[in-house]
Scaffold this motif. Structure first.
Motif, PDB file in Angstrom:
ATOM      1  N   GLY A  32      -7.322  35.091  -8.895  1.00  0.00           N
ATOM      2  CA  GLY A  32      -8.104  35.643  -8.059  1.00  0.00           C
ATOM      3  C   GLY A  32      -7.229  36.135  -6.798  1.00  0.00           C
ATOM      4  O   GLY A  32      -7.685  36.543  -5.881  1.00  0.00           O
ATOM      5  N   SER A  33      -5.720  35.535  -6.976  1.00  0.00           N
ATOM      6  CA  SER A  33      -5.005  36.055  -5.622  1.00  0.00           C
ATOM      7  C   SER A  33      -4.258  37.088  -5.948  1.00  0.00           C
ATOM      8  O   SER A  33      -4.079  37.618  -6.745  1.00  0.00           O
ATOM      9  CB  SER A  33      -3.876  34.648  -5.370  1.00  0.00           C
ATOM     10  N   VAL A  34      -4.082  37.952  -4.603  1.00  0.00           N
ATOM     11  CA  VAL A  34      -3.363  39.176  -4.619  1.00  0.00           C
ATOM     12  C   VAL A  34      -1.752  38.979  -4.333  1.00  0.00           C
ATOM     13  O   VAL A  34      -1.126  40.064  -4.064  1.00  0.00           O
ATOM     14  CB  VAL A  34      -4.104  40.132  -3.771  1.00  0.00           C
ATOM     15  N   VAL A  35      -1.428  37.614  -3.877  1.00  0.00           N
ATOM     16  CA  VAL A  35       0.040  37.596  -3.719  1.00  0.00           C
ATOM     17  C   VAL A  35       0.337  36.409  -4.663  1.00  0.00           C
ATOM     18  O   VAL A  35       0.008  35.512  -5.225  1.00  0.00           O
ATOM     19  CB  VAL A  35      -0.348  36.625  -2.231  1.00  0.00           C
ATOM     20  N   VAL A  36       1.712  36.838  -4.997  1.00  0.00           N
ATOM     21  CA  VAL A  36       2.510  36.139  -5.849  1.00  0.00           C
ATOM     22  C   VAL A  36       3.945  35.969  -5.386  1.00  0.00           C
ATOM     23  O   VAL A  36       4.391  36.762  -4.913  1.00  0.00           O
ATOM     24  CB  VAL A  36       2.362  36.614  -7.443  1.00  0.00           C
ATOM     25  N   GLY A  37       4.804  34.892  -5.923  1.00  0.00           N
ATOM     26  CA  GLY A  37       6.159  34.641  -5.588  1.00  0.00           C
ATOM     27  C   GLY A  37       6.742  35.251  -6.763  1.00  0.00           C
ATOM     28  O   GLY A  37       6.209  35.576  -7.955  1.00  0.00           O
ATOM     29  N   HIS A  38       8.048  35.729  -6.721  1.00  0.00           N
ATOM     30  CA  HIS A  38       8.724  36.264  -7.999  1.00  0.00           C
ATOM     31  C   HIS A  38      10.007  35.460  -7.852  1.00  0.00           C
ATOM     32  O   HIS A  38      10.722  34.928  -7.191  1.00  0.00           O
ATOM     33  CB  HIS A  38       8.774  37.551  -7.509  1.00  0.00           C
ATOM     34  N   ASP A  39      10.581  35.542  -9.203  1.00  0.00           N
ATOM     35  CA  ASP A  39      12.050  35.054  -9.438  1.00  0.00           C
ATOM     36  C   ASP A  39      12.838  35.932  -8.972  1.00  0.00           C
ATOM     37  O   ASP A  39      12.982  37.205  -9.069  1.00  0.00           O
ATOM     38  CB  ASP A  39      12.258  34.968 -10.965  1.00  0.00           C
TER      39      ASP A  39
END
Length: 187
Positions: free
Chosen positions: A127-134
């Motif tokens: 449900g989140s629109v924010v993510v961290g990335h490698d």
């Protein structure tokens, strides 16, 4: 759809780039396509407040800090965070007053596959629109390749198809980031 509502303040440094793309109807009806994109170096007074824009926005924070208000949630966007929003919904994003600067790469996109990828991204990301990335992911390189395609104005059919391919890579990488899987060699 209701008319687009937009209020903004472009507190940008001269290092910033903002490109608007004109895409032919044949591409728009068949592929994901770029509407506009940029590399923004934002000052303390930068903000955008908008709704009812037929577009998706994928933004990657490189440095500084931003804030995203979307779907009744407030998210702090730190370096390495990516957000992917549906611009038909109300959103407000701005430079964090704590950091007073924000450097971000972004693209507005639309097309037949954009909604499906976006919805899978949000579902996979609980449900989140924010993510961290490698940090070893190809995300920055994908944005850079998109910008370089359009730096001299809208291109040819070949340019727009290449851009669609890059957008698909970007959407897939964002989706894969929800499971910590977007990594690999840079392009």
């Amino acid at each position: 759809m209701d008319p687009t509502k937009l209020i903004y303040n472009l507190d940008l440094s001269e290092k910033s780039t903002w490109l608007t793309v004109t895409t032919p109807p044949a591409i728009k009806s068949s592929f994901a396509f770029v509407q506009e994109l940029g590399d923004f170096h934002c000052g303390a007074d930068y903000f955008t407040s908008r709704e009812n824009l037929q577009s998706y926005l994928i933004l990657l924070c490189l440095s500084g800090e931003g804030v995203l208000e979307y779907e009744e949630k407030t998210n702090v966007i730190k370096p390495g965070n990516l957000f992917w929003i549906d611009c038909r919904k109300h959103q407000r994003y701005y430079t964090s007053q704590e950091k007073a600067s924000w450097h971000a790469l972004w693209v507005h996109l639309y097309g037949p596959s954009a909604e499906a990828y976006h919805d899978m991204f949000v579902e996979q990301n609980r449900g989140s629109v924010v993510v961290g990335h490698d940090p070893h992911s190809p995300l920055t390189d994908i944005y850079t390749a998109l910008l370089s395609l359009y730096m001299n104005g809208s291109g040819s059919l070949q340019t727009d198809i290449r851009a669609s391919s890059l957008l698909t890579q970007l959407m897939l990488c964002a989706f894969s980031s929800t499971a910590g899987q977007c990594s690999g060699s840079r392009q």
